[in-house]
Write a protein that holds these residues in place. Structure first.
Motif, PDB file in Angstrom:
ATOM      1  N   LEU A  83       0.824  -1.211   0.000  1.00 39.48           N
ATOM      2  CA  LEU A  83       0.000   0.000   0.000  1.00 39.48           C
ATOM      3  C   LEU A  83       0.857   1.261   0.000  1.00 39.48           C
ATOM      4  CD1 LEU A  83      -2.844  -1.033   2.493  1.00 39.48           C
ATOM      5  CD2 LEU A  83      -2.550  -1.619   0.069  1.00 39.48           C
ATOM      6  N   VAL A  96      -2.204   3.983  -4.322  1.00 40.92           N
ATOM      7  CA  VAL A  96      -3.378   3.246  -3.858  1.00 40.92           C
ATOM      8  C   VAL A  96      -4.432   4.280  -3.486  1.00 40.92           C
ATOM      9  CG1 VAL A  96      -4.322   1.677  -2.132  1.00 40.92           C
ATOM     10  CG2 VAL A  96      -2.015   1.308  -3.033  1.00 40.92           C
ATOM     11  N   ASP A  98      -8.329   5.445  -2.243  1.00 43.51           N
ATOM     12  CA  ASP A  98      -9.375   5.036  -1.310  1.00 43.51           C
ATOM     13  C   ASP A  98     -10.670   5.691  -1.763  1.00 43.51           C
ATOM     14  OD1 ASP A  98     -11.020   5.537   1.305  1.00 43.51           O
ATOM     15  OD2 ASP A  98      -9.606   3.946   1.801  1.00 43.51           O
ATOM     16  N   ARG A 108     -15.762   1.668   2.310  1.00 40.47           N
ATOM     17  CA  ARG A 108     -14.582   2.213   1.646  1.00 40.47           C
ATOM     18  C   ARG A 108     -13.759   1.098   1.022  1.00 40.47           C
ATOM     19  NH1 ARG A 108     -15.180   7.266   0.717  1.00 40.47           N
ATOM     20  NH2 ARG A 108     -12.920   7.597   0.690  1.00 40.47           N
ATOM     21  N   ARG A 109     -13.299   1.337  -0.184  1.00 39.95           N
ATOM     22  CA  ARG A 109     -12.500   0.340  -0.887  1.00 39.95           C
ATOM     23  C   ARG A 109     -11.184   0.965  -1.334  1.00 39.95           C
ATOM     24  NH1 ARG A 109     -15.940  -2.526  -5.470  1.00 39.95           N
ATOM     25  NH2 ARG A 109     -14.030  -3.741  -5.484  1.00 39.95           N
ATOM     26  N   GLN A 110     -10.196   0.117  -1.466  1.00 41.04           N
ATOM     27  CA  GLN A 110      -8.893   0.565  -1.962  1.00 41.04           C
ATOM     28  C   GLN A 110      -8.569  -0.162  -3.258  1.00 41.04           C
ATOM     29  OE1 GLN A 110      -6.724  -0.338   1.773  1.00 41.04           O
ATOM     30  NE2 GLN A 110      -6.051   1.796   1.729  1.00 41.04           N
ATOM     31  N   GLU A 111      -7.897   0.542  -4.137  1.00 39.49           N
ATOM     32  CA  GLU A 111      -7.501  -0.076  -5.400  1.00 39.49           C
ATOM     33  C   GLU A 111      -6.236   0.591  -5.927  1.00 39.49           C
ATOM     34  OE1 GLU A 111      -9.927   2.470  -8.784  1.00 39.49           O
ATOM     35  OE2 GLU A 111     -10.853   0.647  -8.007  1.00 39.49           O
ATOM     36  N   ALA A 137      -7.349  11.120  -2.385  1.00 41.88           N
ATOM     37  CA  ALA A 137      -6.793   9.768  -2.383  1.00 41.88           C
ATOM     38  C   ALA A 137      -5.277   9.811  -2.330  1.00 41.88           C
ATOM     39  CB  ALA A 137      -7.253   9.014  -3.629  1.00 41.88           C
ATOM     40  N   SER A 141      -2.699   8.407   0.534  1.00 40.44           N
ATOM     41  CA  SER A 141      -1.577   7.541   0.191  1.00 40.44           C
ATOM     42  C   SER A 141      -0.267   8.119   0.713  1.00 40.44           C
ATOM     43  CB  SER A 141      -1.517   7.360  -1.332  1.00 40.44           C
ATOM     44  OG  SER A 141      -0.534   6.429  -1.684  1.00 40.44           O
ATOM     45  N   LEU A 235      -5.313  -7.100   0.770  1.00 41.53           N
ATOM     46  CA  LEU A 235      -6.254  -6.293   1.543  1.00 41.53           C
ATOM     47  C   LEU A 235      -7.041  -7.144   2.525  1.00 41.53           C
ATOM     48  CD1 LEU A 235      -7.735  -3.852  -1.148  1.00 41.53           C
ATOM     49  CD2 LEU A 235      -5.948  -3.395   0.538  1.00 41.53           C
TER      50      LEU A 235
END
Length: 244
Positions: A83, A96, A98, A108-111, A137, A141, A235
């Protein structure tokens, strides 16, 4: 002045810029430099022999370049799985982000996401996929890595206090000298910057990570399914540890 690519490849290859194109262009450029240096030596044979015995060629051969590219890709991959963001010279940054789930705003998701450098995009007249909350975001990070989170409007990536390449690690893993490493990295991203414009389509593979693609003026990074699965597992593992 025509680009180096136009001197090497026929028109059917000019429309496609791939890893093979990248490495061939660098090798061709190195060969041209070697020929220029050789033809410019206007000295006697004894002096020539001495110079040849006491000089080192810091330019990398094809296999060295491919190995260095692989190591760069693995460095980015490992950073994202921790991350952590990674800034590439001139090109952009892997971060990464959010964001809220499309199904539930409370989740909430992270990608992983690739942010194309603003200067690079403008120079080559490229469009980018933008995220509505990208600035926040990026702040998250950066904050996670102990950096300042304040981002001014229209700030370029190169001005962020973001972690760049780990040159010491790359040198140790590649077995190259410091000078060879710096020249190799400079050539890789220099040729990308120089030759992107003449090619209508770009498809650069980052092994075990994905592909940097440009098509009809739109630049994206297409993460591979295998990496996205690996990222999701990471994750899930982090979530499990946090819930204990």
């Amino acid at each position: 002045m025509p680009s180096l690519a136009s001197d090497i490849f026929s028109s059917k290859y000019r429309r496609r810029f791939t890893n093979d194109t990248l490495f061939q262009l660098i090798t061709q450029e190195n060969n041209m430099d070697d020929e220029t240096r050789s033809s410019s030596l206007n000295v006697n044979e004894q002096t020539n022999a001495y110079a040849n015995e006491n000089s080192t060629d810091e330019n990398l051969v094809d296999n060295d370049l491919r190995h260095l590219w692989y190591l760069l890709s693995q460095m980015i991959r490992k950073r994202l799985l921790k991350l952590e963001p990674c800034l590439l010279p001139e090109l952009g940054a892997f971060v990464v982000i959010d964001h809220s789930s499309a199904d539930n705003q409370n989740i909430r998701r992270q990608e992983p996401f690739f942010v194309l450098d603003t200067t690079f995009a403008r120079r080559h007249r490229l469009s980018r996929i933008k995220k509505p909350n990208l600035s926040s975001a990026l702040s998250l990070s950066l904050e996670a890595n102990g950096h300042s989170t304040h981002i001014e409007p229209n700030t370029t990536l190169s001005s962020f206090n973001m972690q760049t390449l780990d040159y010491v690690l790359l040198q140790n893993e590649s077995g190259l000298t410091r000078e060879q490493l710096m020249i190799g990295i400079s050539q890789l991203f220099g040729i990308i910057d120089k030759e992107i414009h003449p090619h209508e389509y770009c498809d650069l593979e980052f092994p075990q990570l994905g592909n940097f693609r440009i098509s009809f003026g739109l630049a994206i990074f297409d993460f591979s399914d295998a990496f996205l699965d690996e990222f999701k597992l990471t994750l899930d593992a982090i979530s499990t540890l946090n819930n204990k």
